[in-house]
Motif scaffolding. Structure first.
Motif, PDB file in Angstrom:
ATOM      1  N   THR A  82       0.844  -1.196   0.000  1.00  0.00           N
ATOM      2  CA  THR A  82       0.000   0.000   0.000  1.00  0.00           C
ATOM      3  C   THR A  82       0.875   1.239   0.000  1.00  0.00           C
ATOM      4  N   GLY A  83       0.358   2.298  -0.591  1.00  0.00           N
ATOM      5  CA  GLY A  83       1.043   3.578  -0.595  1.00  0.00           C
ATOM      6  C   GLY A  83       2.090   3.695  -1.680  1.00  0.00           C
ATOM      7  N   PRO A  84       2.487   4.946  -1.973  1.00  0.00           N
ATOM      8  CA  PRO A  84       3.603   5.124  -2.897  1.00  0.00           C
ATOM      9  C   PRO A  84       4.881   4.687  -2.191  1.00  0.00           C
ATOM     10  N   VAL A  85       5.843   4.247  -2.941  1.00  0.00           N
ATOM     11  CA  VAL A  85       7.098   3.806  -2.319  1.00  0.00           C
ATOM     12  C   VAL A  85       7.936   5.039  -2.008  1.00  0.00           C
ATOM     13  N   THR A  86       8.139   5.298  -0.731  1.00  0.00           N
ATOM     14  CA  THR A  86       8.967   6.437  -0.335  1.00  0.00           C
ATOM     15  C   THR A  86      10.442   6.062  -0.447  1.00  0.00           C
ATOM     16  N   ARG A  87      11.279   7.068  -0.472  1.00  0.00           N
ATOM     17  CA  ARG A  87      12.724   6.815  -0.580  1.00  0.00           C
ATOM     18  C   ARG A  87      13.222   5.974   0.597  1.00  0.00           C
ATOM     19  N   ASN A  88      12.639   6.179   1.760  1.00  0.00           N
ATOM     20  CA  ASN A  88      13.050   5.414   2.942  1.00  0.00           C
ATOM     21  C   ASN A  88      12.640   3.950   2.859  1.00  0.00           C
ATOM     22  N   CYS A 112      -2.414   5.037  -4.817  1.00  0.00           N
ATOM     23  CA  CYS A 112      -1.044   5.462  -4.512  1.00  0.00           C
ATOM     24  C   CYS A 112      -0.038   4.369  -4.866  1.00  0.00           C
ATOM     25  N   ALA A 113      -0.389   3.132  -4.619  1.00  0.00           N
ATOM     26  CA  ALA A 113       0.506   2.019  -4.958  1.00  0.00           C
ATOM     27  C   ALA A 113       0.567   1.827  -6.469  1.00  0.00           C
ATOM     28  N   ARG A 114      -0.526   2.103  -7.152  1.00  0.00           N
ATOM     29  CA  ARG A 114      -0.580   1.896  -8.603  1.00  0.00           C
ATOM     30  C   ARG A 114       0.151   2.984  -9.374  1.00  0.00           C
ATOM     31  N   ASN A 115      -0.059   4.269  -8.989  1.00  0.00           N
ATOM     32  CA  ASN A 115       0.525   5.363  -9.776  1.00  0.00           C
ATOM     33  C   ASN A 115       0.904   6.572  -8.921  1.00  0.00           C
ATOM     34  N   CYS A 116       1.140   6.382  -7.662  1.00  0.00           N
ATOM     35  CA  CYS A 116       1.525   7.411  -6.683  1.00  0.00           C
ATOM     36  C   CYS A 116       0.384   8.327  -6.266  1.00  0.00           C
ATOM     37  N   GLY A 124       9.829  13.098  -1.458  1.00  0.00           N
ATOM     38  CA  GLY A 124      10.150  11.879  -0.730  1.00  0.00           C
ATOM     39  C   GLY A 124       9.668  10.599  -1.381  1.00  0.00           C
ATOM     40  N   VAL A 125       9.050  10.675  -2.552  1.00  0.00           N
ATOM     41  CA  VAL A 125       8.483   9.502  -3.217  1.00  0.00           C
ATOM     42  C   VAL A 125       9.442   8.984  -4.285  1.00  0.00           C
ATOM     43  N   ALA A 126       9.786   7.701  -4.184  1.00  0.00           N
ATOM     44  CA  ALA A 126      10.657   7.064  -5.174  1.00  0.00           C
ATOM     45  C   ALA A 126       9.871   6.640  -6.401  1.00  0.00           C
ATOM     46  N   GLY A 127       8.581   6.362  -6.235  1.00  0.00           N
ATOM     47  CA  GLY A 127       7.748   5.961  -7.369  1.00  0.00           C
ATOM     48  C   GLY A 127       6.637   5.038  -6.926  1.00  0.00           C
ATOM     49  N   ALA A 128       5.926   4.508  -7.907  1.00  0.00           N
ATOM     50  CA  ALA A 128       4.857   3.543  -7.633  1.00  0.00           C
ATOM     51  C   ALA A 128       5.483   2.185  -7.327  1.00  0.00           C
ATOM     52  N   VAL A 129       4.678   1.270  -6.851  1.00  0.00           N
ATOM     53  CA  VAL A 129       5.177  -0.067  -6.508  1.00  0.00           C
ATOM     54  C   VAL A 129       5.764  -0.742  -7.739  1.00  0.00           C
ATOM     55  N   GLY A 130       5.114  -0.568  -8.893  1.00  0.00           N
ATOM     56  CA  GLY A 130       5.591  -1.166 -10.133  1.00  0.00           C
ATOM     57  C   GLY A 130       6.940  -0.640 -10.588  1.00  0.00           C
ATOM     58  N   ASP A 131       7.364   0.511 -10.084  1.00  0.00           N
ATOM     59  CA  ASP A 131       8.686   1.049 -10.411  1.00  0.00           C
ATOM     60  C   ASP A 131       9.785   0.362  -9.604  1.00  0.00           C
ATOM     61  N   VAL A 132       9.415  -0.291  -8.501  1.00  0.00           N
ATOM     62  CA  VAL A 132      10.408  -0.897  -7.604  1.00  0.00           C
ATOM     63  C   VAL A 132      10.418  -2.418  -7.729  1.00  0.00           C
ATOM     64  N   VAL A 133       9.246  -3.042  -7.736  1.00  0.00           N
ATOM     65  CA  VAL A 133       9.119  -4.499  -7.873  1.00  0.00           C
ATOM     66  C   VAL A 133       8.037  -4.797  -8.906  1.00  0.00           C
ATOM     67  N   PRO A 134       8.093  -5.966  -9.557  1.00  0.00           N
ATOM     68  CA  PRO A 134       7.047  -6.282 -10.545  1.00  0.00           C
ATOM     69  C   PRO A 134       5.696  -6.510  -9.877  1.00  0.00           C
ATOM     70  N   VAL A 135       4.646  -5.940 -10.455  1.00  0.00           N
ATOM     71  CA  VAL A 135       3.298  -6.034  -9.902  1.00  0.00           C
ATOM     72  C   VAL A 135       2.466  -6.986 -10.756  1.00  0.00           C
ATOM     73  N   VAL A 137      -1.043  -7.860  -9.649  1.00  0.00           N
ATOM     74  CA  VAL A 137      -2.455  -7.505  -9.484  1.00  0.00           C
ATOM     75  C   VAL A 137      -2.527  -6.068  -8.979  1.00  0.00           C
ATOM     76  N   GLU A 138      -3.422  -5.280  -9.561  1.00  0.00           N
ATOM     77  CA  GLU A 138      -3.660  -3.911  -9.105  1.00  0.00           C
ATOM     78  C   GLU A 138      -5.105  -3.778  -8.649  1.00  0.00           C
ATOM     79  N   VAL A 139      -5.296  -3.133  -7.492  1.00  0.00           N
ATOM     80  CA  VAL A 139      -6.638  -2.887  -6.965  1.00  0.00           C
ATOM     81  C   VAL A 139      -6.822  -1.376  -6.909  1.00  0.00           C
ATOM     82  N   PRO A 140      -7.658  -0.790  -7.792  1.00  0.00           N
ATOM     83  CA  PRO A 140      -7.833   0.659  -7.813  1.00  0.00           C
ATOM     84  C   PRO A 140      -8.703   1.146  -6.662  1.00  0.00           C
ATOM     85  N   GLY A 141      -8.574   2.431  -6.384  1.00  0.00           N
ATOM     86  CA  GLY A 141      -9.408   3.062  -5.369  1.00  0.00           C
ATOM     87  C   GLY A 141      -8.580   3.872  -4.399  1.00  0.00           C
TER      88      GLY A 141
END
Length: 159
Positions: A82-88, A112-116, A124-135, A137-141
């Motif tokens: 869940t959430g955008p991937v922060t730099r930390n 946020c996890a899908r597209n920030c 402080g945001v490194a990107g969406a989850v898909g930018d860091v690890v392969p995704v 399933v995506e659940v919108p909302g």
């Protein structure tokens, strides 16, 4: 019972042998029966966490469909992020992903996890989850409703 006992004595086994293990990666919908999930908060506002708690609560009861939250990535089949991937959290998310035994799946839960979402472009945001690890399933909302979370988990378990 006597007939079963004779079969055991005669052949030495009751059931057929297990099918050979497939070396191919698990695809969505192939996890028949149950899936063990490790939740990772990569920098969310906690709205998605409230909805996850509702999805696993007594009203929606995601466990009846074979989805279960576990405390360790080494016991998990999939990650729910869940959430955008922060730099930390970028390195921690990668390490958690690598700790999940293969074959593994990743569920990006929420906008946020899908597209920030509203955090797109923040310092402080490194990107969406898909930018860091392969995704997988995506659940919108924002946040996704418990019904949508349970539906996505049912797709994972095939139940």
């Amino acid at each position: 019972m006597a007939r079963l006992w004779r079969k055991i004595k005669k052949t030495g086994r009751v059931a057929e042998p297990a099918p050979p293990k497939s070396s191919s990666a698990v695809k969505v919908g192939e996890l028949v029966g149950s899936v063990q999930l490790r939740h990772v908060d990569a920098g969310s506002c906690n709205g998605c966490e409230v909805e996850i708690a509702s999805a696993f609560g007594p009203v929606y009861d995601a466990e009846r469909y074979g989805a279960r939250l576990v405390a360790s990535p080494r016991h998990a089949d999939a990650l729910v992020v869940t959430g955008p991937v922060t730099r930390n959290m970028e390195v921690a998310l990668r390490r958690t992903f690598e700790a999940v035994p293969e074959p593994r799946l990743v569920v990006a839960l929420g906008d946020c996890a899908r597209n920030c979402g509203v955090f797109a472009g923040a310092y402080g945001v490194a990107g969406a989850v898909g930018d860091v690890v392969p995704v997988d399933v995506e659940v919108p909302g924002c946040p996704p409703r418990p019904e949508e979370i349970v539906a996505a988990l049912r797709d994972l378990t095939g139940r």
